[in-house]
Design an enzyme around this catalytic site. Structure first.
Site, PDB file in Angstrom:
ATOM      1  N   ASP A 395       0.835  -1.196   0.000  1.00 33.70           N
ATOM      2  CA  ASP A 395       0.000   0.000   0.000  1.00 33.70           C
ATOM      3  C   ASP A 395       0.876   1.254   0.000  1.00 33.70           C
ATOM      4  OD1 ASP A 395      -2.955   0.788   0.577  1.00 33.70           O
ATOM      5  OD2 ASP A 395      -1.798   2.010   1.992  1.00 33.70           O
ATOM      6  N   GLU A 424       1.364  -0.544  -5.035  1.00 30.19           N
ATOM      7  CA  GLU A 424       0.167   0.274  -5.233  1.00 30.19           C
ATOM      8  C   GLU A 424       0.581   1.735  -5.146  1.00 30.19           C
ATOM      9  OE1 GLU A 424      -3.742   2.158  -3.385  1.00 30.19           O
ATOM     10  OE2 GLU A 424      -1.761   2.055  -2.494  1.00 30.19           O
TER      11      GLU A 424
END
Lengths: 675, 675
Positions: A395, A424
């Site tokens: 993330d 990401e």
């Protein structure tokens, strides 16, 4: 001051693949044949030759491959990579006097007066015997570098040349054979060989690094009982459906304890109700942090069982690693120095002034104890690797220090080169690419926002070709829990379903790696937290699973599961779709029709896709096909078989007509059948 | 194993100018402002800052220039180069916490509730005082890095921020001023600065390296008495005419003793008559070799006088250095090991089998005594440098080892950085470019064979833009004693004169460096040894000066001296023509009209050229001008003044009409007058 050796006359330049001058490895996948090209040349007219040296990091000795000339001083060599991990390669090249001599000898022999047809003598009588003696010297020198039978054959050949020279014939046939030249070439004179100044790194991943289909879902929404918090066990019951759709990576948002302080309520409300479950990305609570499990999901044993169950379905679990902490994370008390402390003694929460995210404490990579922080973060990956995880979706990696990633990924790969990291990072191009160079196996892309034909084509041409494709592997997603693109918010269900379908076809066929935030996409969920209208709207889902449990009715007839299943089947059955490097766009004189092909290197499998970007209307065009890209002659008939519906068409030459009605199909996914 | 310092969060990439990763220097000219660009970025949302470090090799300390942001993480800094020789530069960049803070403060202040217009309070009451305290810490830290008055001012500013924070106002005005931010930026926190991993080299030449007009002539043809061997003194008498035409480099073929063995006769005949003068490129005789003068030309004193006379005319002499030997060269006896010895004990002459060039012995750069050979060749340059020569045209440098050139040129430049080397390398692109990287100041080009509009445009776009323009400086020649292009062999005198004129305009305006093989071009000599007809003909001049004396009638009315004079005058009066980097091609929808412009960086001088490539017919077109390249608004009138004939035209907007009749003029060379 002179060089130690000034006779290295060959230059080696423009070596490819090479990422930032060899600072970072180029990426390949096991089973690939790596093609290395370089400009190799010297002064004057002498011929040059070169060899590639390559090895896996675990080997001491170099393997060799010979370079073959292309055009204009460019050369190519190839080598197969049969193991994952770090490889190196470099190049040696030298002046090939023997080859120069052999080439000149042909010209000398050709210039001999034909005894049957006497003309002006171009070569003088002693020219050829002299040339033969020079050649004999070259062959003897090669014999000196050879051993055994090769040395014997070369010595004999040299003697034969001397014998011929002594014979002083009026006319000579060539004494050289391709076999003899090949034999001599194996023992080149390399005293003055140039060696390329760097050993270039290459990283070889397992196949899933290049070719994967991801399905994201929230395990806590997997309960069959409405309102009940789902578990790993509940999720196991979903696996057969996901496997049946052909996905191979099942990705779960963070599965750790969720913070209580400043917990967000449904629809991102700043005040949570007592029964609100909170965002899984607000990591850490009394029960623990990044190496603990959220107790409502299950135990480590349950997790181990889930890993195994997934493997039984020939899929694997991807964990979400989000390096940020809720105020309740154990690290906040144990290591306050890993965070930024404000002048009032409080810890700095996440901010984008004036917006505040008080449920999240970012880590401070300029901490005095950065070394301890790095170890702890590495420890998180290591913990889950030790618990069987081999795929991580990370993330917001772009908000963590790049040197950390470079170190952490390299460190993990020392023992586990098979681990896959998906970044990401929806951020600026340089940063996305820097993460890929730092070691990320795959990266999220701008695909989610590229909807027009021109922007799709330009973007995929950028990311599917060198230099980018040497280090960055796209993983394209039509949606994520954070991104419900305006196009997917279409009100009319039929049109919305058409949009989802066409986006699925694009994602699954443009990129070898693709993924969906599963249930929402499968069921064409289109309700936004604040409907998008131009730039003022939101890309957040209404009633987002990020903040609440959701039940999904997978039996809803709007489901596009049949298409997803079809696409993943086609991907598995057609090797052309396993890679990105042979993506070619074809002209379709209609701005709503995007036409492209992918092919295996040998063109034994060729897929031609035509997508109707308009979810509302039939679109037609006369395609202008690049027949070379399809491995077809420019004239003649061939068959295209639509793998989505099994229909076949006989086409002819480069211009062919297509018509696509959204009510029937979003696209043709043709297999090209060679005549 | 971790890094020594893991907190260097900024990445520096894509630094330009950079030739082959810094292996070779980029080239600039004294007075240039060097523009350095780089991608500079870090993780997250923190602002970054960077500075350029640069220095001349003779300086110990780095000078600094600050980077300014462009777009998408690209940054730019500039520095002037005020000395010739070797320079280095590198980059440091860091996270700029103070700037990040100041930027966020503006957003915080903007989000305050306006006291006159109360709305929902976005920032909480303590947010801004806390932010001010953080800022005070940053300013104090900057004060600690500053001295004297700057330290005092920063300390005061910090105190003021604390004072404000204590005041706990209901509404804050910004306490930061641009001056204060600028002051603080001069004392950045650089503990965790990233330094680019290389110091990149830059070579700075004198101006003539970039901007020169060469005139080649054979001194032995300079006698006023027909049939008599010309001398340096005779050549001096030609200097006023050459200077009047505006040339600034006078280039002579080799001036050394000429070999007798295998001497070539007139028109390259293999048997020379007793009175044949031989080719000046067959260097060396009883009188000496590369450091001796051909006695019929004059003495070293005469040569010194010629050098001085040339300087008086603000020109300079270029010598031709051809590293090859006639069989009579002293080196053949003194250093047979510098040549290739054949099995029969003879020295290998030059060959392109089956063709033989027995009057020439090539040097063997793989000689065991390569070190001695290098010293001797270096000694040749050094000898002529010591005799006042500062410009060398090197014959066939691509047939000599590249490592030699890199060493030799660097060695000569240690004491004489002002020396200019022009590579006569009509060879493959990689080799031409490798010579430029090895140190050649300028290079001959393929211009001589580029005649069509599309090929001229493509070629000049390649050589006038990075990466090529960073290391390769073209010097374009419409003809040489070796090359009478088929186009110049036109039979009809009027058409032939038109061809010479249009080629002169192209060469003089497309490239900042140009040259002509003088008398033959000036007088439109078009007779070939074997007339070119397609690919079977010859590009050799008939009665070439390479093998015999020639008298030239410079009064012949066919002479294009007036145009050459005009072109060189226009080049000197218009700074736009001094460089290649602002060359832009404009659309002219007629394949016979080539239209391009050059401009100074500030567009204070803009030259627009339209050349009729058809020597026979009038050609017309509506030009589609790129107004940005001309520094003009897209709408409105402007004046173009033809510098060849003084006529002015008022044009309007981007579309304008031109008509060029070969009988009147080969081209327009307009100066664009801004409205």
């Amino acid at each position: 001051m002179k060089l130690a050796e000034g006779r290295r006359r060959v230059v080696i330049e423009e070596v490819q693949p090479q990422v930032d001058g060899g600072k970072y490895p180029a990426k390949r996948v096991i089973g690939d044949v790596v093609e290395v090209t370089a400009a190799i040349f010297g002064d004057g007219h002498d011929h040059v030759a070169g060899r590639l040296l390559y090895r896996h990091e675990s080997e001491q000795d170099w393997c060799q491959a010979r370079f073959e000339p292309l055009t204009n001083d460019l050369w190519r060599a190839r080598f197969p990579v049969d193991r994952i991990g770090a490889w190196k390669f470099t190049i040696e090249a030298w002046v090939d006097h023997l080859d120069t001599w052999a080439h000149d000898l042909v010209k000398r022999l050709d210039a001999q007066p034909d005894p049957k047809e006497p003309t002006a003598q171009v070569v003088s009588p002693q020219d050829i015997p002299l040339a033969l003696r020079i050649g004999a010297n070259h062959l003897e020198a090669a014999a000196g570098r050879a051993e055994g039978i090769d040395a014997k054959r070369l010595t004999e050949a040299a003697a034969q040349l001397r014998h011929l020279a002594d014979a002083n014939l009026p006319y000579y046939e060539s004494p050289m054979t391709p076999e003899l030249e090949e034999l001599a070439a194996r023992y080149p004179e390399m005293s003055f060989a140039t060696r390329f100044e760097r050993e270039l790194p290459l990283w070889v991943d397992r196949e899933r690094a290049r070719f994967s289909a991801w399905y994201e879902l929230f395990p806590r929404s997997c309960s069959m009982t409405p309102g009940e918090h789902g578990t790993f066990k509940d999720m196991e019951s979903r696996l057969p459906e996901i496997a049946a759709m052909g996905f191979d990576v099942v990705y779960m948002p963070p599965i750790h304890p969720i913070g209580v302080q400043y917990r967000k309520g449904k629809n991102n409300s700043v005040v949570a109700e007592p029964d609100d479950v909170g965002s899984p990305w607000a990591i850490g609570g009394k029960e623990g942090g990044h190496t603990s499990l959220h107790s409502q999901l299950g135990t480590l044993d349950d997790f181990a069982h889930l890993i195994q169950a997934t493997q039984k379905h020939r899929m694997e679990i991807a964990l979400d690693i989000a390096f940020q902490c809720s105020p309740d994370h154990p690290w906040v008390k144990e290591h306050p120095d890993w965070f930024t402390i404000r002048p009032d003694g409080t810890i700095q929460y996440a901010e984008n002034p004036p917006k505040k995210y008080q449920d999240i404490y970012p880590l401070n990579f300029e901490s005095k104890d950065w070394g301890g922080l790095w170890d702890a973060l590495y420890g998180v990956f290591k913990f889950w690797v030790d618990h069987g995880v081999r795929v991580f979706r990370v993330d917001n990696p772009h908000t963590k220090a790049l040197p950390f990633w470079e170190w952490c990924i390299a460190e993990l790969r020392k023992t586990h080169p098979e681990v896959i990291f998906l970044a990401e990072a929806f951020t600026r191009p340089h940063v996305m690419y820097a993460l890929a160079k730092a070691g990320y196996t795959q990266g999220y892309t701008y695909f989610t926002w590229r909807t027009r034909k021109d922007e799709l084509q330009a973007y995929f041409e950028e990311i599917c070709n060198p230099p980018v494709s040497d280090f960055f592997r796209p993983n394209v997603w039509p949606n994520t829990p954070d991104i419900l693109h305006e196009q997917l918010q279409e009100k009319d269900p039929a049109r919305r379903r058409a949009v989802c379908q066409l986006r699925a076809v694009l994602a699954a066929t443009l990129s070898a790696n693709w993924g969906i935030y599963g249930p929402a996409f499968e069921l064409c969920e289109g309700r936004a937290a604040k409907p998008a209208a131009g730039k003022t709207g939101s890309e957040e889902y209404l009633d987002s699973e990020k903040y609440q449990l959701r039940q999904w009715n997978r039996k809803d007839p709007i489901s596009i599961a049949p298409l997803l299943t079809n696409l993943n089947r086609i991907r598995r059955e057609n090797r052309a779709l396993e890679r990105n490097e042979h993506l070619v766009f074809h002209d379709a004189p209609n701005p709503q029709l995007l036409c492209y092909s992918k092919a295996t290197a040998d063109k034994s499998n060729v897929i031609l896709v035509v997508v109707n970007l308009d979810p509302g209307k039939e679109q037609t065009a006369w395609l202008d096909l690049n027949m070379d890209a399809l491995g077809l002659p420019w004239k003649g008939s061939f068959v295209v078989e639509d793998l989505l519906n099994g229909k076949s068409y006989t086409w002819k030459d480069q211009w062919n007509y297509v018509a696509l009605r959204p009510s029937e199909t979003p696209a043709h996914v043709f297999r090209v059948v060679r005549p």
